[in-house]
Design a protein around this motif. Structure first.
Motif, mmCIF file in Angstrom:
data_model
loop_
_atom_site.group_PDB
_atom_site.id
_atom_site.type_symbol
_atom_site.label_atom_id
_atom_site.label_comp_id
_atom_site.label_asym_id
_atom_site.label_seq_id
_atom_site.Cartn_x
_atom_site.Cartn_y
_atom_site.Cartn_z
ATOM 1 N N LEU A 43 26.397 81.229 53.334
ATOM 2 C CA LEU A 43 27.703 81.516 52.722
ATOM 3 C C LEU A 43 28.708 82.061 53.731
ATOM 4 C CD1 LEU A 43 26.871 82.972 49.171
ATOM 5 C CD2 LEU A 43 27.139 80.616 49.911
ATOM 6 N N SER A 44 28.204 82.597 54.849
ATOM 7 C CA SER A 44 29.142 83.158 55.832
ATOM 8 C C SER A 44 29.899 82.056 56.579
ATOM 9 C CB SER A 44 28.398 84.056 56.825
ATOM 10 O OG SER A 44 27.550 83.262 57.614
ATOM 11 N N ASP A 45 29.354 80.840 56.600
ATOM 12 C CA ASP A 45 30.045 79.731 57.276
ATOM 13 C C ASP A 45 29.561 78.401 56.689
ATOM 14 O OD1 ASP A 45 31.560 78.222 58.972
ATOM 15 O OD2 ASP A 45 30.181 78.418 60.685
ATOM 16 N N PRO A 46 29.959 78.111 55.445
ATOM 17 C CA PRO A 46 29.366 76.935 54.780
ATOM 18 C C PRO A 46 29.881 75.590 55.269
ATOM 19 C CG PRO A 46 30.944 78.022 53.315
ATOM 20 C CD PRO A 46 30.864 78.860 54.552
ATOM 21 N N GLY A 47 31.103 75.544 55.863
ATOM 22 C CA GLY A 47 31.682 74.230 56.158
ATOM 23 C C GLY A 47 31.906 73.491 54.854
ATOM 24 N N PHE A 48 31.823 72.156 54.897
ATOM 25 C CA PHE A 48 31.991 71.386 53.654
ATOM 26 C C PHE A 48 30.834 70.397 53.489
ATOM 27 C CE2 PHE A 48 33.158 67.974 50.892
ATOM 28 C CZ PHE A 48 33.786 68.633 49.843
ATOM 29 N N GLY A 49 30.134 70.512 52.361
ATOM 30 C CA GLY A 49 29.128 69.507 51.995
ATOM 31 C C GLY A 49 27.835 69.572 52.785
ATOM 32 N N TYR A 99 35.552 79.159 41.648
ATOM 33 C CA TYR A 99 36.193 80.166 42.502
ATOM 34 C C TYR A 99 35.731 81.564 42.090
ATOM 35 C CZ TYR A 99 39.330 76.159 42.978
ATOM 36 O OH TYR A 99 39.836 74.905 43.185
ATOM 37 N N ARG A 100 35.407 82.386 43.070
ATOM 38 C CA ARG A 100 35.048 83.784 42.804
ATOM 39 C C ARG A 100 36.330 84.618 42.796
ATOM 40 N NH1 ARG A 100 30.205 85.823 41.471
ATOM 41 N NH2 ARG A 100 29.064 84.931 43.246
ATOM 42 N N HIS A 101 36.577 85.329 41.703
ATOM 43 C CA HIS A 101 37.740 86.225 41.639
ATOM 44 C C HIS A 101 37.357 87.607 42.163
ATOM 45 C CE1 HIS A 101 40.279 83.790 38.506
ATOM 46 N NE2 HIS A 101 39.841 83.046 39.513
ATOM 47 N N ALA A 102 38.368 88.428 42.411
ATOM 48 C CA ALA A 102 38.139 89.737 43.040
ATOM 49 C C ALA A 102 37.206 90.617 42.206
ATOM 50 C CB ALA A 102 39.474 90.441 43.266
ATOM 51 N N ASP A 103 37.205 90.435 40.876
ATOM 52 C CA ASP A 103 36.329 91.266 40.033
ATOM 53 C C ASP A 103 34.924 90.684 39.925
ATOM 54 O OD1 ASP A 103 36.604 89.055 38.435
ATOM 55 O OD2 ASP A 103 37.479 90.097 36.716
ATOM 56 N N SER A 161 32.449 84.466 48.344
ATOM 57 C CA SER A 161 33.595 85.313 47.993
ATOM 58 C C SER A 161 34.592 85.468 49.135
ATOM 59 C CB SER A 161 33.116 86.688 47.519
ATOM 60 O OG SER A 161 32.249 87.225 48.482
ATOM 61 N N ALA A 162 34.309 84.909 50.306
ATOM 62 C CA ALA A 162 35.262 85.015 51.426
ATOM 63 C C ALA A 162 36.542 84.245 51.064
ATOM 64 C CB ALA A 162 34.646 84.441 52.695
ATOM 65 N N PRO A 163 37.678 84.643 51.652
ATOM 66 C CA PRO A 163 38.936 83.966 51.334
ATOM 67 C C PRO A 163 38.839 82.441 51.488
ATOM 68 C CG PRO A 163 39.334 85.858 52.745
ATOM 69 C CD PRO A 163 37.843 85.722 52.630
ATOM 70 N N GLU A 164 39.397 81.735 50.518
ATOM 71 C CA GLU A 164 39.514 80.262 50.544
ATOM 72 C C GLU A 164 38.166 79.540 50.533
ATOM 73 O OE1 GLU A 164 42.857 79.268 50.270
ATOM 74 O OE2 GLU A 164 43.080 81.433 50.216
ATOM 75 N N THR A 165 37.096 80.238 50.152
ATOM 76 C CA THR A 165 35.822 79.545 49.976
ATOM 77 C C THR A 165 35.585 79.333 48.478
ATOM 78 O OG1 THR A 165 34.561 81.605 49.898
ATOM 79 C CG2 THR A 165 34.790 80.536 52.050
ATOM 80 N N SER A 166 34.672 78.440 48.151
ATOM 81 C CA SER A 166 34.391 78.142 46.745
ATOM 82 C C SER A 166 33.014 77.496 46.651
ATOM 83 C CB SER A 166 35.449 77.175 46.201
ATOM 84 O OG SER A 166 35.402 75.973 46.947
ATOM 85 N N LEU A 167 32.569 77.268 45.416
ATOM 86 C CA LEU A 167 31.370 76.456 45.218
ATOM 87 C C LEU A 167 31.864 75.090 44.761
ATOM 88 C CD1 LEU A 167 28.262 76.464 45.239
ATOM 89 C CD2 LEU A 167 28.332 76.982 42.799
ATOM 90 N N TYR A 168 31.667 74.095 45.608
ATOM 91 C CA TYR A 168 32.122 72.735 45.284
ATOM 92 C C TYR A 168 31.070 72.082 44.387
ATOM 93 C CZ TYR A 168 33.870 67.980 45.985
ATOM 94 O OH TYR A 168 34.378 66.714 45.797
ATOM 95 N N ILE A 187 46.615 81.008 41.965
ATOM 96 C CA ILE A 187 46.177 80.809 40.570
ATOM 97 C C ILE A 187 44.660 80.626 40.531
ATOM 98 C CG2 ILE A 187 46.293 79.252 38.574
ATOM 99 C CD1 ILE A 187 49.195 78.567 39.471
ATOM 100 N N GLN A 188 44.157 79.748 41.406
ATOM 101 C CA GLN A 188 42.726 79.423 41.357
ATOM 102 C C GLN A 188 41.848 80.649 41.603
ATOM 103 O OE1 GLN A 188 43.017 76.234 44.236
ATOM 104 N NE2 GLN A 188 43.015 74.660 42.636
ATOM 105 N N TYR A 189 42.312 81.527 42.501
ATOM 106 C CA TYR A 189 41.517 82.721 42.831
ATOM 107 C C TYR A 189 41.917 83.937 42.000
ATOM 108 C CZ TYR A 189 39.471 80.158 46.689
ATOM 109 O OH TYR A 189 38.766 79.228 47.437
#
Ligand code: COI
Length: 376
Positions: A32-38, A89-93, A142-149, A353-355
């Protein structure tokens, strides 16, 4: 398969078989610290079967792993396959949300229709996303601009070599922690203009999200890489001068008066959820949006006379990515340097919005984690 739990959606009960050897927390944190894409996949996947006799059945959450396919399965021969791309997307809470999933569910149905596959009800589609996110919630970064695709897909798996719609189909959802789609992060990209190859023809499958469209884009995509470009821009197959879309994302131009211009939905372009969201956000700002045919000549002339100042790609994976230059065998069109770019400002609003960083006034977010299952 031993079933240790079950969970019921509106119409289907999901049998849940947890993986006995999940990835350790320490290994997951490294990923999760550096997932890249796919590159990496979570511990579980969703599967639902369909047959002409039984309809949708056998919904389950199972350990992530290889599929057992008969070598005669029709997807392997005739490419009867469709897919979607959705992010969680993981929100701050700590809560986990997805974005306009019913739009993806409806598009999957349209793709299914075009590929003669069965249409999965939209509530089952959304429930399938919820199931995989709830069991693998720890995989949502939860890092900025990351998500579960999330990658829902459907394949024809009847063992039959005659060319006709398959009578057996399987639907799956796999999940992959994701950072930026393009190597180098959120950065401007160069685009290769394919003049030799088309992505879609009139009456073809261009509007469907099917593997065949992407397979057809790979040779020009290789050409793009050879020319130092990250994506291919395809032109319409009839006249060869109107821009359609990139290999895996829609395209917009920004005029000096702020107007957004994007190719209209014409049956050969994917109806992007991000595309539609950008149009909605822009119109809410009072920006004029033109959905109409756009030619390469108009783009080139507009950059030359200063009336076109930005270009960007957009899609679930790419979010909004500015285009730095358009290259072809014959020319290189370099976009001008612009301060306070509309593309980046729209990207910011969309991701805010997404986050969950700003209110979701459009009602686009749907909560997926076990805390609650209501809309925002
Ligand atoms: C997406 O944006 O989700 C896509 O499907 C594009 C690409 C990764 C295939």
């Amino acid at each position: 398969m031993s079933t240790s739990a079950s969970s019921t959606s509106s119409a289907l009960t999901f049998d849940i078989t947890p993986r006995v050897d999940p990835v350790t927390e320490a290994e997951r944190e490294v990923i999760l610290s550096d997932p890249g894409f796919g590159n990496y996949f979570t511990d579980h996947m969703v599967a639902i079967d369909w047959s002409t006799d039984e309809g949708w059945h056998g919904a389950r959450v199972q350990p992530y792993g290889p599929l057992l396919l008969d070598p005669a399965a029709s997807v392997l021969h005739y490419g009867q396959e469709i897919f979607e791309g959705v992010k969680a997307y993981r929100h701050a809470d700590g809560s986990v949300w997805t974005f306009r999933p019913e739009q993806n569910g409806e598009r999957l149905q349209r793709s299914a229709y075009r590929l003669a596959l069965p249409e999965l009800p939209v509530d089952m589609f959304v429930e399938s996303l919820r199931q995989v996110v709830q069991i693998d919630e720890a995989w949502v970064p939860s890092a900025p601009e990351t998500s579960l695709y999330l990658r829902p897909f459907m394949i024809a798996n009847e063992s039959f070599l005659g060319v006709r719609p398959s009578q057996r189909v399987a639907y799956y959802v796999i999940a992959s922690p994701a950072g930026a789609y393009f190597q180098g992060g959120v950065t401007d990209v160069s685009i290769w203009l394919s003049t030799q190859y088309s992505r879609a023809g009139r009456g073809g499958t261009g509007a469907a999200k099917c593997g065949g469209n992407y397979a057809a884009s790979l040779l020009p995509q290789r050409e793009a890489y050879e020319n130092g470009c990250a994506q291919v821009l395809f032109l319409d197959s009839e006249n060869g001068n109107r821009i359609e879309e990139l290999g895996g994302m829609n395209v917009f131009l920004v005029k000096s008066d702020g107007t957004l211009v994007t190719p209209e939905i014409n049956g050969s372009i994917l109806e992007g959820v991000t595309r539609d969201s950008i149009i909605t956000l822009a119109k809410a700002r009072g920006i004029h949006v033109e959905e109409r045919p756009v030619t390469v000549d108009e783009w080139r002339a507009g950059v030359a006379d200063g009336s076109i100042v930005e270009a960007f790609a957009c899609g679930t994976a790419a979010v909004v990515t500015p285009i730095a230059e358009l290259k072809s065998d014959e020319f290189t069109l370099t976009m001008p340097p612009v301060e306070d770019r509309v593309s980046m400002s729209l990207r910011q609003e969309l991701t805010d919005i997404q986050y969950g960083r700003i209110p979701d006034v459009h009602g686009w977010l749907v909560r997926l984690d076990a805390g609650e299952t209501t809309e925002a």
